[in-house]
Each structure stands twice: as C-alpha cells, then as structure tokens.
Design a protein around this motif. Structure first.
Motif, PDB file in Angstrom:
ATOM      1  N   ARG A  23       0.809  -1.213   0.000  1.00 36.20           N
ATOM      2  CA  ARG A  23       0.000   0.000   0.000  1.00 36.20           C
ATOM      3  C   ARG A  23       0.847   1.270   0.000  1.00 36.20           C
ATOM      4  NH1 ARG A  23      -1.662   3.659   3.890  1.00 36.20           N
ATOM      5  NH2 ARG A  23      -3.695   4.599   3.467  1.00 36.20           N
ATOM      6  N   ALA A  24       1.788   1.374   0.920  1.00 34.30           N
ATOM      7  CA  ALA A  24       2.611   2.583   1.019  1.00 34.30           C
ATOM      8  C   ALA A  24       3.391   2.815  -0.267  1.00 34.30           C
ATOM      9  CB  ALA A  24       3.557   2.481   2.215  1.00 34.30           C
ATOM     10  N   GLU A  25       3.931   1.752  -0.814  1.00 39.10           N
ATOM     11  CA  GLU A  25       4.678   1.858  -2.068  1.00 39.10           C
ATOM     12  C   GLU A  25       3.756   2.283  -3.213  1.00 39.10           C
ATOM     13  OE1 GLU A  25       8.306   1.558  -4.271  1.00 39.10           O
ATOM     14  OE2 GLU A  25       7.849   1.715  -2.156  1.00 39.10           O
ATOM     15  N   MET A  41      -4.636  -2.917  -9.056  1.00 38.30           N
ATOM     16  CA  MET A  41      -4.610  -2.615  -7.618  1.00 38.30           C
ATOM     17  C   MET A  41      -6.026  -2.493  -7.072  1.00 38.30           C
ATOM     18  SD  MET A  41      -1.633  -2.632  -6.229  1.00 38.30           S
ATOM     19  CE  MET A  41      -1.923  -1.750  -4.709  1.00 38.30           C
ATOM     20  N   ALA A  42      -6.883  -1.773  -7.780  1.00 42.53           N
ATOM     21  CA  ALA A  42      -8.272  -1.631  -7.323  1.00 42.53           C
ATOM     22  C   ALA A  42      -8.952  -2.997  -7.272  1.00 42.53           C
ATOM     23  CB  ALA A  42      -9.030  -0.675  -8.242  1.00 42.53           C
ATOM     24  N   ASP A  52      -9.798   0.680   1.407  1.00 42.37           N
ATOM     25  CA  ASP A  52      -8.673   1.537   1.769  1.00 42.37           C
ATOM     26  C   ASP A  52      -8.905   2.882   1.087  1.00 42.37           C
ATOM     27  OD1 ASP A  52      -6.197   2.901   1.819  1.00 42.37           O
ATOM     28  OD2 ASP A  52      -5.108   1.015   1.996  1.00 42.37           O
ATOM     29  N   ASP A  53      -9.604   3.768   1.786  1.00 44.31           N
ATOM     30  CA  ASP A  53      -9.994   5.035   1.173  1.00 44.31           C
ATOM     31  C   ASP A  53      -8.829   5.844   0.599  1.00 44.31           C
ATOM     32  OD1 ASP A  53     -12.769   4.801   1.374  1.00 44.31           O
ATOM     33  OD2 ASP A  53     -12.780   5.590   3.415  1.00 44.31           O
ATOM     34  N   PRO A  54      -7.727   6.037   1.328  1.00 39.46           N
ATOM     35  CA  PRO A  54      -6.636   6.830   0.746  1.00 39.46           C
ATOM     36  C   PRO A  54      -6.068   6.221  -0.540  1.00 39.46           C
ATOM     37  CG  PRO A  54      -6.340   6.646   3.116  1.00 39.46           C
ATOM     38  CD  PRO A  54      -7.456   5.704   2.734  1.00 39.46           C
ATOM     39  N   LEU A  55      -5.883   4.905  -0.552  1.00 41.61           N
ATOM     40  CA  LEU A  55      -5.342   4.257  -1.749  1.00 41.61           C
ATOM     41  C   LEU A  55      -6.342   4.334  -2.900  1.00 41.61           C
ATOM     42  CD1 LEU A  55      -3.163   2.675  -3.227  1.00 41.61           C
ATOM     43  CD2 LEU A  55      -4.220   0.584  -2.347  1.00 41.61           C
ATOM     44  N   SER A  60      -8.311   6.580  -7.998  1.00 41.61           N
ATOM     45  CA  SER A  60      -9.338   7.328  -8.724  1.00 41.61           C
ATOM     46  C   SER A  60      -8.747   8.573  -9.379  1.00 41.61           C
ATOM     47  CB  SER A  60     -10.468   7.726  -7.767  1.00 41.61           C
ATOM     48  OG  SER A  60     -11.402   8.550  -8.418  1.00 41.61           O
ATOM     49  N   GLU A  61      -7.981   9.330  -8.624  1.00 47.57           N
ATOM     50  CA  GLU A  61      -7.382  10.558  -9.158  1.00 47.57           C
ATOM     51  C   GLU A  61      -6.472  10.265 -10.347  1.00 47.57           C
ATOM     52  OE1 GLU A  61      -5.508  12.412  -5.808  1.00 47.57           O
ATOM     53  OE2 GLU A  61      -7.427  12.725  -4.782  1.00 47.57           O
ATOM     54  N   GLU A  62      -5.656   9.240 -10.213  1.00 47.54           N
ATOM     55  CA  GLU A  62      -4.760   8.876 -11.310  1.00 47.54           C
ATOM     56  C   GLU A  62      -5.543   8.341 -12.509  1.00 47.54           C
ATOM     57  OE1 GLU A  62      -1.466   9.508 -11.729  1.00 47.54           O
ATOM     58  OE2 GLU A  62      -1.823  10.641  -9.899  1.00 47.54           O
ATOM     59  N   ALA A  63      -6.548   7.525 -12.233  1.00 49.70           N
ATOM     60  CA  ALA A  63      -7.358   6.969 -13.315  1.00 49.70           C
ATOM     61  C   ALA A  63      -8.035   8.086 -14.107  1.00 49.70           C
ATOM     62  CB  ALA A  63      -8.406   6.004 -12.759  1.00 49.70           C
ATOM     63  N   LEU A  64      -8.553   9.090 -13.416  1.00 48.92           N
ATOM     64  CA  LEU A  64      -9.208  10.205 -14.109  1.00 48.92           C
ATOM     65  C   LEU A  64      -8.247  10.919 -15.059  1.00 48.92           C
ATOM     66  CD1 LEU A  64     -11.442  11.625 -11.254  1.00 48.92           C
ATOM     67  CD2 LEU A  64     -12.227  10.692 -13.447  1.00 48.92           C
TER      68      LEU A  64
END
Length: 103
Positions: A23-25, A41-42, A52-55, A60-64
């Motif tokens: 996760r951290a990586e 990953m999703a 895991d909301d932060p991940l 989501s942000e990257e996918a967009l």
C-alpha cells in the motif's frame, strides 16, 4: 506493486496481508502507474473486500487523469472494484462510462 497484489488475490492464493503490504509503495508510486496497474490494484483490494480510502482515492485521481489510455479490461476492472466496495465515485464512474461509449 500491482503484480504482487494481483498474485495474492488470484484463485488458489488468497493472502490479504501481502496485498496490503504494498500500500505505502503504491501510494508513493501512483503517478508512475499505468492503466493496467491502477485497475489491478483496485481489483485486488476489491477481491478481498479491503476498503482503503486513501489508496482508492489515489487510484481514482490517477485513473481520471489517464482514462483516455485505459483498455476495455482496465475500465471494467476499475468499475467493478469501486462498485464491489460500494464506493460512489461519480466523477470516476462518469469518466469510465464516457470512455466505454467511445470504444
């Protein structure tokens, strides 16, 4: 990172702690991840029911920002993962739907 998560979530090999470990990586390297890695990953987290909301927000942000490069499989895996986890990410789902319609 995505390959480790995928391997741990595939049938015959269900190892949730090993999926959580990267996760951290994954959060650190999310900007380097391509559509397949983001979807995988999703999918891996959804397969275990790990919310895991932060991940997932980072995915989501990257996918967009990369949705134009997603294959049909990447779109499907990502949509399935968010739906399976009960996440209502309207901007992401709208982007996935729009990308799917263009194909």
């Amino acid at each position: 990172i995505a390959n480790i998560a995928w391997t741990c979530a595939t049938p015959g090999r269900r190892d949730a702690p090993a999926t959580v470990a990267p996760r951290a990586e994954a959060l650190r390297k999310r900007r380097e991840a391509g559509p397949q890695e983001l979807g995988t990953m999703a999918w891996s987290y959804a397969t275990f029911g790990l919310l895991d909301d932060p991940l997932l927000q980072a995915i989501s942000e990257e996918a967009l920002s990369k949705i134009h490069a997603f294959s049909a499989q990447n779109l499907t895996n990502t949509a399935w993962a968010f739906a399976t986890l009960g996440l209502r990410d309207e901007p992401l789902m709208e982007a996935i739907a729009a990308a799917a319609i263009k194909r």
